[in-house]
Design an enzyme around this catalytic site. Sequence first.
Site, PDB file in Angstrom:
ATOM      1  N   GLU A  12     -16.203   0.954 -12.939  1.00 46.64           N
ATOM      2  CA  GLU A  12     -15.645  -0.013 -11.979  1.00 46.64           C
ATOM      3  C   GLU A  12     -16.731  -0.445 -11.000  1.00 46.64           C
ATOM      4  OE1 GLU A  12     -16.352   3.064 -11.017  1.00 46.64           O
ATOM      5  OE2 GLU A  12     -15.158   3.042  -9.154  1.00 46.64           O
ATOM      6  N   ASP A  54     -18.535  -1.877  -5.842  1.00 45.19           N
ATOM      7  CA  ASP A  54     -17.653  -0.878  -6.459  1.00 45.19           C
ATOM      8  C   ASP A  54     -16.223  -1.118  -5.977  1.00 45.19           C
ATOM      9  OD1 ASP A  54     -17.990   2.142  -7.773  1.00 45.19           O
ATOM     10  OD2 ASP A  54     -16.281   1.969  -6.400  1.00 45.19           O
ATOM     11  N   ILE A  55     -15.283  -1.055  -6.927  1.00 50.11           N
ATOM     12  CA  ILE A  55     -13.873  -1.280  -6.556  1.00 50.11           C
ATOM     13  C   ILE A  55     -13.374  -0.050  -5.793  1.00 50.11           C
ATOM     14  CG2 ILE A  55     -11.556  -1.793  -7.428  1.00 50.11           C
ATOM     15  CD1 ILE A  55     -12.880  -2.942  -9.953  1.00 50.11           C
TER      16      ILE A  55
HETATM   17  N1  LIG Z   1      -8.857   0.786 -16.558  1.00 53.91           N
HETATM   18  C1  LIG Z   1     -10.121   1.189 -16.577  1.00 53.91           C
HETATM   19  N2  LIG Z   1     -10.505   2.173 -15.741  1.00 53.91           N
HETATM   20  C2  LIG Z   1     -11.794   2.553 -15.745  1.00 53.91           C
HETATM   21  C3  LIG Z   1     -12.733   1.976 -16.620  1.00 53.91           C
HETATM   22  N3  LIG Z   1     -13.913   2.585 -16.399  1.00 53.91           N
HETATM   23  C4  LIG Z   1     -13.728   3.490 -15.422  1.00 53.91           C
HETATM   24  N4  LIG Z   1     -12.445   3.500 -15.017  1.00 53.91           N
HETATM   25  C5  LIG Z   1     -11.792   4.338 -14.010  1.00 53.91           C
HETATM   26  O1  LIG Z   1     -12.304   4.070 -12.720  1.00 53.91           O
HETATM   27  C6  LIG Z   1     -11.939   5.179 -11.867  1.00 53.91           C
HETATM   28  C7  LIG Z   1     -13.031   5.436 -10.895  1.00 53.91           C
HETATM   29  O2  LIG Z   1     -12.570   6.390 -10.010  1.00 53.91           O
HETATM   30  P1  LIG Z   1     -13.463   7.064  -8.888  1.00 53.91           P
HETATM   31  O3  LIG Z   1     -14.882   7.166  -9.348  1.00 53.91           O
HETATM   32  O4  LIG Z   1     -12.786   8.307  -8.466  1.00 53.91           O
HETATM   33  O5  LIG Z   1     -13.524   6.024  -7.717  1.00 53.91           O
HETATM   34  P2  LIG Z   1     -12.377   5.282  -6.913  1.00 53.91           P
HETATM   35  O6  LIG Z   1     -11.007   5.785  -7.222  1.00 53.91           O
HETATM   36  O7  LIG Z   1     -12.587   3.816  -7.150  1.00 53.91           O
HETATM   37  O8  LIG Z   1     -12.715   5.651  -5.430  1.00 53.91           O
HETATM   38  P3  LIG Z   1     -13.870   5.088  -4.506  1.00 53.91           P
HETATM   39  O9  LIG Z   1     -14.951   4.499  -5.364  1.00 53.91           O
HETATM   40  O10 LIG Z   1     -14.349   6.268  -3.727  1.00 53.91           O
HETATM   41  O11 LIG Z   1     -13.256   4.054  -3.607  1.00 53.91           O
HETATM   42  C8  LIG Z   1     -11.670   6.361 -12.814  1.00 53.91           C
HETATM   43  O12 LIG Z   1     -10.300   6.627 -12.770  1.00 53.91           O
HETATM   44  C9  LIG Z   1     -12.060   5.812 -14.196  1.00 53.91           C
HETATM   45  O13 LIG Z   1     -11.258   6.335 -15.208  1.00 53.91           O
HETATM   46  C10 LIG Z   1     -12.282   0.952 -17.516  1.00 53.91           C
HETATM   47  O14 LIG Z   1     -13.034   0.386 -18.312  1.00 53.91           O
HETATM   48  N5  LIG Z   1     -10.977   0.598 -17.445  1.00 53.91           N
END
Ligand SMILES: Nc1nc2c(ncn2[C@@H]2O[C@H](COP(=O)(O)OP(=O)(O)OP(=O)(O)O)[C@@H](O)[C@H]2O)c(=O)[nH]1
Length: 330
Positions: A233, A190-191
């Site tokens: 992500e 996970d990013i």
């Molecule tokens: N640009 C883009 N963003 C995405 C996509 N799918 C999901 N996201 C974003 O990924 C983000 C995930 O955020 P969170 O689940 O809060 O996790 P995080 O900010 O990575 O925090 P941690 O996982 O706790 O480190 C959200 O803002 C989603 O909108 C996509 O296909 N493209």
Amino acid sequence: MTSNSAYPCAHEWIISLTQQEDEKQLDLILITALQTILFGCQLGVYISKFINEGLAPQQIYFGHDAIVLNQEQSLEYLNKVKKSKLHLHETPENSNVAIPVYHFGKVIGFVIAKGAVVGDLAKITVAIHVLNIYANHLYLLYRSQLDPLTELLNRQTFDLKLLEMITEQGYKKRRADYKEQRMWFFAMLDIDFFKSVNDNFGHMIGDEVLLLIARIIKNHFRSEDYIFRYGGEEFAILFQCQQIAFAADMLEKLREKVAQFNFPQVQHVTVSIGFTPLLQFEMVPSLVQKADQALYFSKSNGRDRVSNFTDIDPHTLLKHQYGHQEPELF
Ligand SMILES: Nc1nc2c(ncn2[C@@H]2O[C@H](COP(=O)(O)OP(=O)(O)OP(=O)(O)O)[C@@H](O)[C@H]2O)c(=O)[nH]1
């Protein structure tokens, strides 16, 4: 399936092939078609399912009379048909023909037929056409398994592949291709703080980061391993290693590669990873939960790290569960 003409009619097979939504069914129709068209022949059918010219094609016909080749022999045949298109081999006691399978000019496999058909070019031509249709449809099915942004396998394919892997056939079949015994591992990646990438740089840059990380993961593993975009992500990886220490090392190197990559605009991005060995006959939800818990462990212990489920104290695991049982769909 019958035909009124002297040679088997390809149209009926074309209709059947292009109706298939499942890869295994598609293979089955192809085998039946070849058995009818090349009636009386012993067959060996070898296809590269990843539509990748460099890979050794895999056997897809397992009948009792199938011509069985090892990886070296199948690569040898592939090279022969690449050079000579139709490779005929005739001696008084043995005659066989190797027919190439083309997809957009690339040879992605071959069929070996042993028996009386060798000199019958009309039948062989029908077989070539049916194989072309098969390859085109195989490619369409393959595309439908991919996530459009990253071109990794999509979430819909994840359950099917995982189920296939933990059944005896999938688990053993792939391991047997290697000289030494290898184990399968399952990792979730996970990013870190990806929301802030979107918030600070916009969705398009966020998408670019997703795409670049997908590429880094894909280039890091072998073409026989499976990489999925599991959720927004989040990525899932099914890969082989000889032992658990090597698997941990492989993931650690992947983590490092991402951390050291210079992303346009965003520059620095890290990932957290959790993994677990894949036990044969384990249920898919239990496997996902283990990798997910290891991922949670990485997240809650500073991020930018790799955790092995089997190393984590079970008491810690009971207290925490990473908060996304259902993946975020995209
Ligand atoms: N640009 C883009 N963003 C995405 C996509 N799918 C999901 N996201 C974003 O990924 C983000 C995930 O955020 P969170 O689940 O809060 O996790 P995080 O900010 O990575 O925090 P941690 O996982 O706790 O480190 C959200 O803002 C989603 O909108 C996509 O296909 N493209």
